[in-house]
Design a protein around this motif. Structure first.
Motif, PDB file in Angstrom:
ATOM      1  N   ALA B 778      48.089  33.281  38.600  1.00 63.33           N
ATOM      2  CA  ALA B 778      46.693  33.354  38.169  1.00 63.33           C
ATOM      3  C   ALA B 778      46.157  34.706  38.598  1.00 63.33           C
ATOM      4  O   ALA B 778      46.297  35.091  39.752  1.00 63.33           O
ATOM      5  CB  ALA B 778      45.885  32.232  38.799  1.00 63.33           C
ATOM      6  N   GLU B 779      45.627  35.411  37.624  1.00 62.66           N
ATOM      7  CA  GLU B 779      45.134  36.757  37.934  1.00 62.66           C
ATOM      8  C   GLU B 779      43.876  37.003  37.132  1.00 62.66           C
ATOM      9  O   GLU B 779      43.582  36.315  36.162  1.00 62.66           O
ATOM     10  CB  GLU B 779      46.196  37.802  37.529  1.00 62.66           C
ATOM     11  N   ARG B 780      43.191  38.021  37.583  1.00 57.44           N
ATOM     12  CA  ARG B 780      42.053  38.475  36.791  1.00 57.44           C
ATOM     13  C   ARG B 780      42.431  39.804  36.182  1.00 57.44           C
ATOM     14  O   ARG B 780      42.964  40.671  36.882  1.00 57.44           O
ATOM     15  CB  ARG B 780      40.830  38.674  37.680  1.00 57.44           C
ATOM     16  N   LEU B 781      42.156  39.921  34.931  1.00 57.76           N
ATOM     17  CA  LEU B 781      42.428  41.191  34.266  1.00 57.76           C
ATOM     18  C   LEU B 781      41.083  41.807  33.919  1.00 57.76           C
ATOM     19  O   LEU B 781      40.206  41.125  33.402  1.00 57.76           O
ATOM     20  CB  LEU B 781      43.211  40.992  32.969  1.00 57.76           C
ATOM     21  N   GLU B 782      40.941  43.069  34.224  1.00 62.42           N
ATOM     22  CA  GLU B 782      39.729  43.738  33.780  1.00 62.42           C
ATOM     23  C   GLU B 782      40.106  44.578  32.580  1.00 62.42           C
ATOM     24  O   GLU B 782      40.926  45.494  32.676  1.00 62.42           O
ATOM     25  CB  GLU B 782      39.141  44.604  34.894  1.00 62.42           C
ATOM     26  N   LEU B 783      39.527  44.218  31.458  1.00 53.83           N
ATOM     27  CA  LEU B 783      39.883  44.911  30.216  1.00 53.83           C
ATOM     28  C   LEU B 783      39.190  46.264  30.172  1.00 53.83           C
ATOM     29  O   LEU B 783      38.228  46.525  30.902  1.00 53.83           O
ATOM     30  CB  LEU B 783      39.478  44.079  29.009  1.00 53.83           C
ATOM     31  N   ASP B 784      39.704  47.099  29.253  1.00 53.44           N
ATOM     32  CA  ASP B 784      39.129  48.435  29.110  1.00 53.44           C
ATOM     33  C   ASP B 784      37.657  48.371  28.739  1.00 53.44           C
ATOM     34  O   ASP B 784      36.889  49.263  29.061  1.00 53.44           O
ATOM     35  CB  ASP B 784      39.891  49.226  28.032  1.00 53.44           C
ATOM     36  N   ASN B 785      37.274  47.329  28.045  1.00 49.05           N
ATOM     37  CA  ASN B 785      35.867  47.243  27.633  1.00 49.05           C
ATOM     38  C   ASN B 785      34.996  46.639  28.729  1.00 49.05           C
ATOM     39  O   ASN B 785      33.863  46.280  28.496  1.00 49.05           O
ATOM     40  CB  ASN B 785      35.755  46.421  26.344  1.00 49.05           C
ATOM     41  N   GLY B 786      35.578  46.483  29.903  1.00 49.27           N
ATOM     42  CA  GLY B 786      34.795  46.026  31.037  1.00 49.27           C
ATOM     43  C   GLY B 786      34.746  44.532  31.196  1.00 49.27           C
ATOM     44  O   GLY B 786      34.204  44.021  32.169  1.00 49.27           O
ATOM     45  N   ARG B 787      35.300  43.813  30.252  1.00 48.27           N
ATOM     46  CA  ARG B 787      35.234  42.358  30.370  1.00 48.27           C
ATOM     47  C   ARG B 787      36.297  41.886  31.344  1.00 48.27           C
ATOM     48  O   ARG B 787      37.336  42.508  31.508  1.00 48.27           O
ATOM     49  CB  ARG B 787      35.449  41.708  29.008  1.00 48.27           C
ATOM     50  N   MET B 788      35.997  40.767  31.958  1.00 42.44           N
ATOM     51  CA  MET B 788      36.929  40.190  32.907  1.00 42.44           C
ATOM     52  C   MET B 788      37.599  38.985  32.256  1.00 42.44           C
ATOM     53  O   MET B 788      36.937  38.159  31.630  1.00 42.44           O
ATOM     54  CB  MET B 788      36.195  39.719  34.171  1.00 42.44           C
TER      55      MET B 788
END
Lengths: 125, 1054
Positions: B778-788
């Protein structure tokens, strides 16, 4: 006894600290914000500077930074005394050159003890 | 008649020659309108007539040697009486020579030119013994003179046409060709829509119609109708009966008589017809029809009548030629027969063979051979003598006394024909009158059997089957032919009697071998047919029935049946010989089947009732006698048995078993194939059903996956993306069709650091599925558009095989924002709370120090209460901040070498001080185990944990109680136990004790300050260190509880 510069915007707490330190036998110069502290430091040339973090006009971090940037006063140990107790906040304090980071609320006796320890540590009488 | 070496051949030549000569002569006579010629002439007369015939007749042996030439032939070829005829010389005089030479070698006919005159040449091949000869007739053609009286022409053109027509009509003796020629000739002169020629059949006394169908002008096809016209029936019958021409201008106006032809078929309106007559003898009719009325005039009728004269002749000739051809074929057949006689070397068999062969050809009641034995001068009837009782045959003998009338009669070698043998002089002479009387011989002919001038005896034929009737010319001719050939055979049999045994043996062996080969061939063919039938279709019942039909036919079985032992199923074909009442097979047939199945061997039963093997079925009615039974073998397995049955005994022979066995093998294969096929088909259907169900399931699952709010992304074992639902598209802002079946590596650029871990985990699992240890990623990804985005990843295993990974994406941008706001809020609130607390706590403590003057005991107590509550408030703020930090994931451990015993000692000292301050009497103790190692831990947090546990012990233990801390090393970890003798923890509370804000319901707990966060935070902190926390309690009040936790000693630290 030593000369201690304190910067604290809350008057009640400033008075408490001043009272506690004077009670312990120290000479206390108290100011209400960081800017005044930076200003007062070279004039008073205290043995120790106690700074609150969150203060009007200039925060404790900035004040510490300027003091540490001023060759006249940079050797004076700076101690933060703040209600901000999170790791990041403490880390920020140490990163600008603080010798110690004390948390509020504090017991006056413990504060006196701590200041005494620090003065010995930094070779102040 | 003179009998010579050439008698046999000569006689046939004369007979046929005479016949042909008659044909030729009749043709010429009729063309010239001459008188009719009688048919009932004796052979003696005909020889003379043949010599006197206007036809030239040659007999040529195959190979080209001229045997005989008639006088007329010598004249035609301009040969002198003493000239030796030579075929090549003759061929030079005739054109085309090749055709002539060809006719001398092969049967046929052709028109030739000899000395400037047209001749019709006709040749027959005659098989006389081993020496076939060619009989060649040359007939001179002359144009009829009476054509000049033609009513239509009178002109040379019509004459010319007539001349051509006559030639055309006479150009062929072939029946169909003749009719065609007549039709073509008629149509050249008279327009017609319908043309029919009927031919009179004297035997049935009807007219056989030959109709030309097709459009006028086009080539019309000759068609023989099955219909027959009787005399007086329709136009044809009327013409035939009245022998008068008929002209019908308008058929509709003549209601008394209708044309024989169906009006619906051919709607003729007008009609002319003439009889075909040769010297008042009816040959048939020639009839024309038109679709228009009044299409014919009297002139047409006259012309037709004139043409009919010619047509009648050629048609009758063709009819006779046809019957002659048939007879020739018959004779050729006879010759063949005789040739086959000649190979019969056994004289005993020859008479029966001869009699058997001749009987079908001659309709007589009595037929047999009278053989003259020169050694004892006896003329004896030979067995078998068809039609004579054996006791008469025994008496059928006569002694031929030298010099007697009998001997003279015999040596005359004459054909003896008599209407009543018992009254015949010749029979009297031969001494056979008594026998003729005893055997009631009426019409009788004795044909002499001669060979090389020797008299062998007679062929006797008596009592015509068609009633009392003299033998006809044709019959005599046939009998003579047969006799000649029989004579050769009998003579040959006598000559070859000696070497008979040698050749007989050889021939027998050859015959046996031939039979064997033929049987093999037949078997192979049968087997091939059966295999073909068996492989023809997949319909088992159908192919087996067909194959059994073939088998029954070739083996001669009346019933065949297949008995399958596994399911007792049967296939039956033919008569129900072994069929039981319920349609199964009878018990004896089952017994036979079991017999062969058990022994895995075929058997042949010649006669069931006398076969000892089936004695136990004696009581049952016998429905069949012969059986061939073979097991149906497939590899090692026996499927059943194949039985072939016949009502008659001894119907089958051992040699047939091979074929039946071979067939049985094919049946076995077919049955097995059919079973496999049905098995496979069932499996296929099952699989199909399962597949459909699975597809439905898959579609349903797919639909569910598509509609969930979370993004679902599945990768297969090769790390390719196999599923990417709509939510994934939305959350990760990508298009499914761009990523489906693409390698996962394409994703690596999409996300930041976090995604690397995600990809690495997937790759790790796919490369080494065993590495998976039930963990979930389980991880959190921070996308380039700033969304988590929160991503949860789990592998899919099926029976230890790594199949896929499933990643679930959830857009947590909003939650993260809220979380951050919450944290900021808590941080701010904490700060704002601490500031007033600092004042309160500080000033209270200053007052308690007595700095502000002496305090009364009550003042001091009140200030202590304020101080205590300020501390409680501080603990609460700190705990809330910790919880906030834990929730937001911002709690980071500062790992360093830590001395647990030192920390524990500090805590103990703190609480000792506190208990003194609080005025409580609690005994704290610390037991440190031997060799307790330093550990790698965050000392502040470790102190917090121990402090929290000690605080609980302190808070919930009544005065005079104990709080004991034990530190022990336990293999690669340390264990800390905090034991108190406080209130204990009930089972019910125990389950929730580590939950946030849970405090239980014990009154002592409730009156003690606490937030209910301490244990929850401790649990998180212990687990963050990689340790475990738990408690033990008897749940009994006053017996206390023990909280324990472990922490690993980090590697490299002792």
């Amino acid at each position: 006894m030593a000369k201690i510069l304190i910067a604290e915007d809350e008057r009640d707490i400033r008075d408490l600290i001043a009272f506690t330190l004077r009670f312990a036998g120290h000479e206390v110069v108290a100011v209400g914000n960081g800017a005044d502290a930076v200003e007062a430091a070279p004039l008073e040339m205290p043995d120790l500077i106690l700074l609150d973090v969150r203060m009007p006009r200039m925060t404790g971090y900035e004040a510490c930074q300027q003091i540490k940037a001023d060759p006249r006063v940079q050797n004076i140990p700076v101690v933060f005394l703040s209600a901000k107790g999170q790791e990041s906040e403490m880390q920020a304090g140490f990163s600008v050159g603080a010798a110690e980071y004390l948390l509020k609320p504090f017991a006056p006796m413990e504060l006196s003890e701590k200041v005494k320890e620090l003065l010995i540590k930094f070779g102040k009488p | 008649m003179v009998f010579s070496d050439w008698l046999g051949i000569g006689l046939i030549l004369v007979v046929i020659g005479a016949g042909l000569w008659l044909l030729a002569r009749l043709l010429l006579l009729s063309m010239a309108g001459g008188p009719p010629s009688g048919l009932q002439v004796s052979p003696q007369v005909e020889v003379v007539q043949a010599e006197e015939s206007q036809d030239a007749i040659l007999v040529v042996r195959k190979g080209g040697k001229i045997v005989t030439l008639t006088r007329r032939a010598r004249q035609a070829f301009a040969l002198d009486a003493d000239d030796v005829p030579n075929l090549e010389r003759l061929a030079r005089k005739i054109r085309p020579s090749e055709t002539f030479l060809s006719l001398c070698a092969h049967q046929g006919q052709a028109r030739l030119v000899l000395s400037g005159r047209l001749v019709d040449a006709l040749s027959y091949c005659m098989n006389i013994g081993q020496n076939p000869v060619m009989l060649l007739t040359l007939r001179f053609l002359e144009l009829a003179a009476d054509l000049e009286s033609s009513p239509k022409g009178g002109g040379s053109e019509t004459l010319q046409i007539f001349s051509e027509l006559t030639q055309t009509m006479a150009g062929s003796l072939d029946f169909d060709a003749t009719l065609q020629a007549v039709q073509q000739s008629v149509e050249k002169l008279i327009p017609t829509d319908f043309l029919e020629i009927t031919v009179w059949d004297p035997s049935s006394e009807t007219l056989a119609p030959y109709r030309f169908v097709g459009l006028p002008g086009a080539e019309r096809k000759l068609e023989l109708s099955r219909q027959r016209y009787n005399l007086g029936e329709g136009y044809s019958g009327t013409i035939a009966r009245t022998q008068a021409p008929m002209l019908v201008g308008n058929i509709d106006l003549r209601s008394d008589l209708r044309p024989a032809v169906d009006h619906n078929e051919i709607p003729i309106r007008s009609y002319i017809g003439v009889p075909l007559l040769v010297s008042n003898e009816l040959v048939g009719t020639l009839e024309l029809g038109s679709l228009e009325i009044e299409a014919y005039q009297q002139d047409d009728l006259n012309l037709l009548n004139l043409l009919a004269g010619q047509a009648a002749v050629v048609i009758r000739n063709a009819v006779r030629y046809r019957s002659e051809q048939r007879r020739t074929a018959e004779m050729a057949g006879l010759a063949q027969l005789t040739q086959s006689f000649s190979v019969v070397r056994d004289p005993k068999n020859i008479y029966s063979r001869l009699v058997e062969s001749i009987l079908p050809l001659i309709p007589v009641e009595i037929l047999g051979f009278l053989i003259y034995n020169e050694s004892n001068r006896m003329l004896e009837g030979q067995e078998p003598f068809s039609g004579l009782p054996f006791q008469i045959i025994e008496l059928y003998r006569a002694s031929i006394i030298p010099g007697s009338a009998g001997e003279r009669t015999l040596l005359n070698q004459d054909v003896i024909i008599t209407e009543n043998a018992s009254e015949s002089e010749e029979w009297e002479n031969l001494g056979l009158s008594f026998l003729a009387q005893a055997a009631s011989l009426h019409d009788t002919v004795l044909i002499p059997l001669t060979s090389g001038g020797r008299m062998l005896g007679y062929l006797q034929a008596s009592n015509h089957k068609d009633g009392s009737k003299v033998f006809t010319h044709e019959e005599l001719r046939l009998l003579m032919t047969i006799t000649n050939q029989a004579a050769v055979a009998i003579q040959t049999a006598g000559l070859y009697q000696e070497p008979l045994h040698l050749t007989e043996d050889l021939e027998k062996r050859v015959e046996e071998r031939t039979t064997e080969l033929r049987r093999e061939h037949n078997n192979t063919e049968t087997l091939l047919r059966i295999i073909t039938e068996l492989s023809n279709s997949l319909d088992l019942d159908q192919v087996i029935n067909r194959a059994l039909t073939v088998l029954n036919e070739s083996i001669g079985a009346q019933q065949s049946l297949i008995y399958l032992s596994q399911n007792k199923r049967t296939y039956q074909l033919g008569m129900p010989l072994a069929t039981s009442r319920n349609g199964g097979i009878s018990s004896i047939a089952q017994d036979i089947a079991r017999w062969v199945i058990q022994r895995r061997a075929p058997t042949l039963v010649d006669d069931l009732p006398v076969d000892s093997r089936w004695k136990n079925h004696e009581a049952e009615p016998v429905t069949f006698h012969s059986v061939v039974a073979v097991p149906l073998v497939l590899g090692e397995e026996i499927l059943g048995a194949l039985l072939l049955l016949n009502e008659q005994s001894n119907s089958f022979i051992v040699e047939q078993i091979n074929l039946v066995e071979a067939t049985a093998r094919q049946f076995s294969i077919t049955l097995n194939n059919a079973e496999l096929f049905s098995l496979i088909r069932d499996q296929a259907e099952n699989l199909g059903g399962m597949l459909r169900t699975q597809q439905m399931e898959a579609s349903r699952s797919r639909a569910i996956l598509e509609s969930v709010a979370d993004g679902v992304l599945v990768t297969d074992a090769a790390n390719r993306i196999t599923l990417c639902n709509a939510s994934t598209e939305r959350i990760l802002e990508l298009k499914a069709d761009q990523v489906l079946m693409q390698p996962l590596e394409q994703f690596s650029g999409l996300f930041e650091r976090a995604s690397q871990t995600w990809l690495q985990t997937i790759q790790k699992w796919s490369k080494d599925p065993k590495a998976y240890q039930l963990e979930t990623f389980a991880e959190r990804l921070e996308l380039d558009n700033g969304r988590m985005v929160a991503v949860t990843l789990a592998p899919v295993f099926f029976r230890n095989e790594f199949l896929a990974t499933v990643s679930i994406f959830r857009d947590i941008t909003h939650e993260v924002q809220v979380d951050r706001l919450k944290s900021e809020f808590i941080a701010n609130v904490s700060h704002e709370l601490r500031t007033p607390m600092t004042s309160i706590k500080g000033y209270v403590e200053v007052m308690l120090m007595g700095v502000t003057g002496q305090l009364s005991p009550q003042q001091e107590r009140f200030l202590k209460i304020i101080k205590s509550n300020t501390e409680r408030l501080n603990v609460l703020v700190n705990d809330i901040l910790d919880v906030s930090r834990i929730e937001s994931g911002r709690l980071i451990l500062d790992m360093q070498p830590t001395d647990v015993s030192k920390l524990a000692g500090e805590v103990v000292e703190e609480y000792k001080r506190r208990s003194r301050d609080d005025g409580r009497v609690i005994n704290f103790s610390l037991d440190v185990g031997a060799d307790l190692p330093q550990i790698t831990a965050d000392p502040i947090r470790l102190r917090q944990i121990i402090s929290s546990l000690v605080n609980n012990g302190y808070s919930y233990t009544p005065d005079e109680g104990h709080v004991n801390i034990k530190l022990n090393a336990d293999e690669d970890k340390i264990k800390v136990d905090v034991k108190d003798d406080g209130i204990g923890i009930s089972d019910k509370d125990g389950r929730r004790i580590f939950e946030r804000f849970f405090r239980g319901e014990d009154p002592m707990v409730l009156q003690t300050a606490g937030t209910g966060l301490g244990l929850a935070i401790s649990k998180v902190l212990v687990e963050m260190h990689g340790g475990k926390i738990w408690f033990t309690s008897k749940g009994v009040h006053g017996e206390g509880s023990t909280f324990s936790f472990t922490m690993p000693v980090a590697k490299g630290e002792d």
